[in-house]
Motif scaffolding. Structure first.
Motif, mmCIF file in Angstrom:
data_model
loop_
_atom_site.group_PDB
_atom_site.id
_atom_site.type_symbol
_atom_site.label_atom_id
_atom_site.label_comp_id
_atom_site.label_asym_id
_atom_site.label_seq_id
_atom_site.Cartn_x
_atom_site.Cartn_y
_atom_site.Cartn_z
ATOM 1 N N LEU A 99 -4.198 18.378 37.516
ATOM 2 C CA LEU A 99 -4.048 18.090 38.595
ATOM 3 C C LEU A 99 -2.763 19.416 39.127
ATOM 4 O O LEU A 99 -2.111 19.822 39.967
ATOM 5 C CB LEU A 99 -3.044 17.128 38.981
ATOM 6 C CG LEU A 99 -3.662 16.089 40.446
ATOM 7 C CD1 LEU A 99 -2.674 15.224 40.532
ATOM 8 C CD2 LEU A 99 -4.299 16.869 41.195
ATOM 9 N N PRO A 100 -2.719 20.639 37.768
ATOM 10 C CA PRO A 100 -2.104 21.121 37.997
ATOM 11 C C PRO A 100 -2.912 22.351 39.315
ATOM 12 O O PRO A 100 -1.810 23.258 40.111
ATOM 13 C CB PRO A 100 -1.822 22.096 37.127
ATOM 14 C CG PRO A 100 -1.830 20.643 35.773
ATOM 15 C CD PRO A 100 -3.169 19.964 36.186
ATOM 16 N N VAL A 101 -3.562 21.939 40.142
ATOM 17 C CA VAL A 101 -4.643 23.022 40.202
ATOM 18 C C VAL A 101 -4.076 22.530 41.791
ATOM 19 O O VAL A 101 -4.375 23.647 42.930
ATOM 20 C CB VAL A 101 -5.807 22.566 40.574
ATOM 21 C CG1 VAL A 101 -6.757 23.551 39.611
ATOM 22 C CG2 VAL A 101 -6.224 21.314 40.919
ATOM 23 N N VAL A 102 -2.927 21.148 42.299
ATOM 24 C CA VAL A 102 -2.758 20.798 43.330
ATOM 25 C C VAL A 102 -1.609 21.835 44.117
ATOM 26 O O VAL A 102 -0.572 21.743 43.113
ATOM 27 C CB VAL A 102 -2.529 19.181 43.151
ATOM 28 C CG1 VAL A 102 -1.327 19.351 44.852
ATOM 29 C CG2 VAL A 102 -3.210 18.541 42.975
ATOM 30 N N SER A 103 -2.211 22.373 44.979
ATOM 31 C CA SER A 103 -0.940 23.747 45.166
ATOM 32 C C SER A 103 -0.082 23.124 46.456
ATOM 33 O O SER A 103 -0.237 23.636 47.548
ATOM 34 C CB SER A 103 -1.276 24.854 45.820
ATOM 35 O OG SER A 103 -2.528 24.719 46.917
ATOM 36 N N VAL A 104 1.001 22.083 45.534
ATOM 37 C CA VAL A 104 2.482 21.615 46.651
ATOM 38 C C VAL A 104 3.214 22.114 45.479
ATOM 39 O O VAL A 104 3.665 21.510 44.760
ATOM 40 C CB VAL A 104 1.616 20.308 46.603
ATOM 41 C CG1 VAL A 104 3.223 19.843 47.704
ATOM 42 C CG2 VAL A 104 0.572 20.123 47.830
ATOM 43 N N LEU B 46 -3.103 11.340 37.055
ATOM 44 C CA LEU B 46 -2.604 12.357 37.752
ATOM 45 C C LEU B 46 -1.108 12.473 36.426
ATOM 46 O O LEU B 46 -0.735 13.646 36.714
ATOM 47 C CB LEU B 46 -1.841 11.697 39.054
ATOM 48 C CG LEU B 46 -3.067 11.017 40.153
ATOM 49 C CD1 LEU B 46 -2.080 10.957 41.275
ATOM 50 C CD2 LEU B 46 -3.665 12.942 40.801
ATOM 51 N N LEU C 35 -2.432 12.156 48.117
ATOM 52 C CA LEU C 35 -2.648 12.614 46.977
ATOM 53 C C LEU C 35 -3.914 11.956 45.729
ATOM 54 O O LEU C 35 -4.006 12.866 44.935
ATOM 55 C CB LEU C 35 -1.384 12.413 45.864
ATOM 56 C CG LEU C 35 0.119 12.879 46.329
ATOM 57 C CD1 LEU C 35 0.757 12.585 45.908
ATOM 58 C CD2 LEU C 35 -0.367 14.545 46.624
ATOM 59 N N TRP D 35 -6.311 5.932 38.048
ATOM 60 C CA TRP D 35 -5.991 7.094 39.529
ATOM 61 C C TRP D 35 -4.767 7.537 38.648
ATOM 62 O O TRP D 35 -4.214 8.893 38.948
ATOM 63 C CB TRP D 35 -6.239 7.283 40.003
ATOM 64 C CG TRP D 35 -5.602 6.114 41.438
ATOM 65 C CD1 TRP D 35 -6.558 4.760 41.836
ATOM 66 C CD2 TRP D 35 -4.892 6.630 41.910
ATOM 67 N NE1 TRP D 35 -4.698 4.335 42.748
ATOM 68 C CE2 TRP D 35 -4.334 5.893 42.777
ATOM 69 C CE3 TRP D 35 -3.690 7.434 41.955
ATOM 70 C CZ2 TRP D 35 -3.302 5.311 43.065
ATOM 71 C CZ3 TRP D 35 -2.722 7.857 42.520
ATOM 72 C CH2 TRP D 35 -2.341 6.223 43.360
ATOM 73 N N GLY E 172 -13.523 19.706 40.718
ATOM 74 C CA GLY E 172 -13.348 21.202 40.429
ATOM 75 C C GLY E 172 -13.726 22.173 41.776
ATOM 76 O O GLY E 172 -13.471 23.231 41.767
ATOM 77 N N GLU E 173 -12.766 21.490 42.562
ATOM 78 C CA GLU E 173 -12.175 21.985 44.448
ATOM 79 C C GLU E 173 -11.342 22.067 44.653
ATOM 80 O O GLU E 173 -10.825 20.747 45.381
ATOM 81 C CB GLU E 173 -13.522 21.323 45.130
ATOM 82 C CG GLU E 173 -14.657 21.660 45.143
ATOM 83 C CD GLU E 173 -15.223 23.430 45.766
ATOM 84 O OE1 GLU E 173 -14.891 23.503 46.156
ATOM 85 O OE2 GLU E 173 -16.090 23.909 44.866
ATOM 86 N N PRO E 174 -10.005 21.813 44.080
ATOM 87 C CA PRO E 174 -8.650 21.378 44.185
ATOM 88 C C PRO E 174 -8.310 22.096 45.960
ATOM 89 O O PRO E 174 -8.818 23.273 46.269
ATOM 90 C CB PRO E 174 -8.517 22.041 43.118
ATOM 91 C CG PRO E 174 -9.040 23.431 43.384
ATOM 92 C CD PRO E 174 -10.387 22.782 43.143
#
Lengths: 260, 215
Positions: B24-29, B17, B59, B13, B69-71
């Motif tokens: 992971l760019p979909v992770v909006s942090v 990452l 994370l 994992w 597909g559900e970030p």
């Protein structure tokens, strides 16, 4: 902060620590007023010192590896398609569409409604359920039956319009209906069409029959009716089918004015 | 348990990452939120190892969701998720996954102080005594003498929802509306938690780090 109102004091207790802009006007007001009060400065110094201590929290090298990967944290917003396909949005969309369709149907009904619509729809049901044996056999032209209705049943102005007056009848009856009053029902040989004559609805204030101009269509359960008002009596021609099945009969007067 | 459930192992994992163009760019942090997330975990648990594990678990969960597909929708998701994990760990004494993670180094003086605090149960003063303690103008000097670990231990020993409220507030990352939303508190509840926490911490400071006498 004793002079601050309770609401402002509540907000001032959660005031932003850094000099960041407050999220809303109420908070800005609370901070601005609290600054005039003794003790708020000490609170802010206290909060800044604690926040500074929090920021000084050591971070292990392993954790710092995560921070190096900025790609990971760039963030990508949901696109419109994905948002639109979200089950909640989809459900709301479908519900709104159904509401819009129902509203349009109701609106359309209201637009085409005329005085006596409810009675006419009820008589369409009667037309669908009537068996030929229930009618008194009568083979003549429909236009001649007004004499019969007047002489036998004392029904005045129960005249079949010229558009249908030359049609051959196979049966006739007169019956009382709770809503419509005395109804004359004529069965025609052609297309098993049925004609109805019944009193127009009367205005509750004036007592005058409510009439309208021209032909109006109604549809119900595969039957279509064309309704016309004349001298306080409504005439309805009912046929199993659509408007197209009735249209040629109603156009007779336009095509052959001499008949009308 | 989670890694087994989702089919990731510790190596894969992380590779996932760090892979270029990963999902992971979909992770909006924002990048700067990640240290804040770790600090939040640290304040909530009071232990670097637990904080590190919860941080990584959070994370990993985000990566898993992104892969499906559900970030996570926003940065609040990370803190909300981490909060529940922290509460679970603290409440049940559950050892988070990856127990082999390294501890953050703490100075010997701080360790002694922390041990003293825990043993003496002086981390949270009595409520009745603290209510009357107002924030002192000397508080910044007192706080400067503390180690971050002491503050974390103090906050992690606070009852809920005060613990979460203080941890979020002193991160200086969220406005009060976001905090209310994340904690499910009303404004007066949030305000009360922070204000009483401030006074109680001042009382603890007075007992632990006496202020220098004014000249």
């Amino acid at each position: 902060m004793k002079r601050l109102s309770r609401g402002l004091r509540t907000l001032a207790d959660c005031a932003p620590i850094a000099n960041a802009k407050a999220p809303d006007r109420r908070m800005r007001t609370a901070v601005s007023r609290a600054k005039r009060i003794e003790g708020f400065g000490a609170q802010q110094s206290f909060d800044r010192a604690v926040a500074k201590l929090v920021q000084a929290t050591p971070v292990s090298p392993e954790i710092q590896e995560w921070f190096a990967n900025e790609k990971m944290a760039e963030g990508a917003k949901r696109n419109w398609r994905k948002t639109a396909l979200h089950p909640a949005i989809l459900a709301i969309g479908i519900a709104l569409a159904v509401i819009a369709v129902v509203a349009w149907i109701k609106f359309d009904e209201q637009m085409h409604a005329f005085p006596g619509t409810a009675t006419a729809k009820k008589l369409l049901n009667v037309a669908a359920m009537t068996r030929p044996s229930e009618l008194e056999p009568m083979q003549t032209e429909a236009g001649t039956l007004n004499d019969l209705f007047f002489m036998k049943y004392r029904l005045e102005h129960y005249d079949v319009p010229p558009e249908f007056s030359q049609q051959r009848t196979i049966g006739v009856r007169v019956f009382d209906d709770d809503e419509a009053g005395q109804v004359a029902q004529i069965s025609l040989a052609e297309k098993r069409m049925q004609l109805f004559l019944f009193p127009a609805r009367r205005d509750s204030k004036t007592g005058q029959p409510e009439e309208f101009e021209g032909w109006r269509y109604i549809e119900q359960e595969g039957w279509t009716g064309a309704v016309k008002a004349r001298k306080g009596i409504l005439f309805m021609a009912a046929v199993r089918g659509t408007k197209k099945d009735l249209a040629p009969y109603l156009a007779v007067c336009e095509l052959q004015p001499a008949r009308c | 348990m989670f890694t087994r459930a989702v089919g990731f192992d510790h190596i894969s994992w992380r590779r996932y990452l760090h892979r270029p163009n990963s999902l992971l760019p979909v992770v909006s942090v924002a990048a700067q939120n990640l240290p804040q997330l770790y600090r939040f975990c640290f304040l909530m648990t009071g232990e670097a190892s637990k904080a590190q594990d919860i941080f990584q678990d959070t994370l990993r969960e985000a990566a898993f969701l992104a892969a499906n597909g559900e970030p996570p929708a926003d940065r609040c998701w990370f803190f909300r998720e981490a909060r529940w994990r922290c509460l679970d760990v603290v409440a049940h004494g559950v050892q988070p996954e990856h127990g082999a993670s390294e501890l953050t180094e703490v100075s010997p003086q701080a360790s002694e102080q922390i041990e003293h605090d825990v043993v003496a149960r002086g981390v949270q003063p009595e409520h009745g005594a603290s209510e009357l303690t107002e924030v002192s103008p000397q508080a910044p000097e007192q706080i400067e003498q503390l180690e971050p670990e002491q503050l974390a231990i103090w906050i992690s020993a606070a009852p809920e929802p005060q613990r979460s409220a203080l941890a979020l507030y002193y991160l200086d990352e969220f406005n009060y509306r976001e905090m209310m939303s994340m904690l499910g508190l009303k404004l007066n509840e949030l305000s009360r938690a922070i204000a009483s926490g401030r006074r109680e911490f001042q009382a603890w400071l007075n007992a632990t780090v006496p202020a220098a006498a004014p000249e």
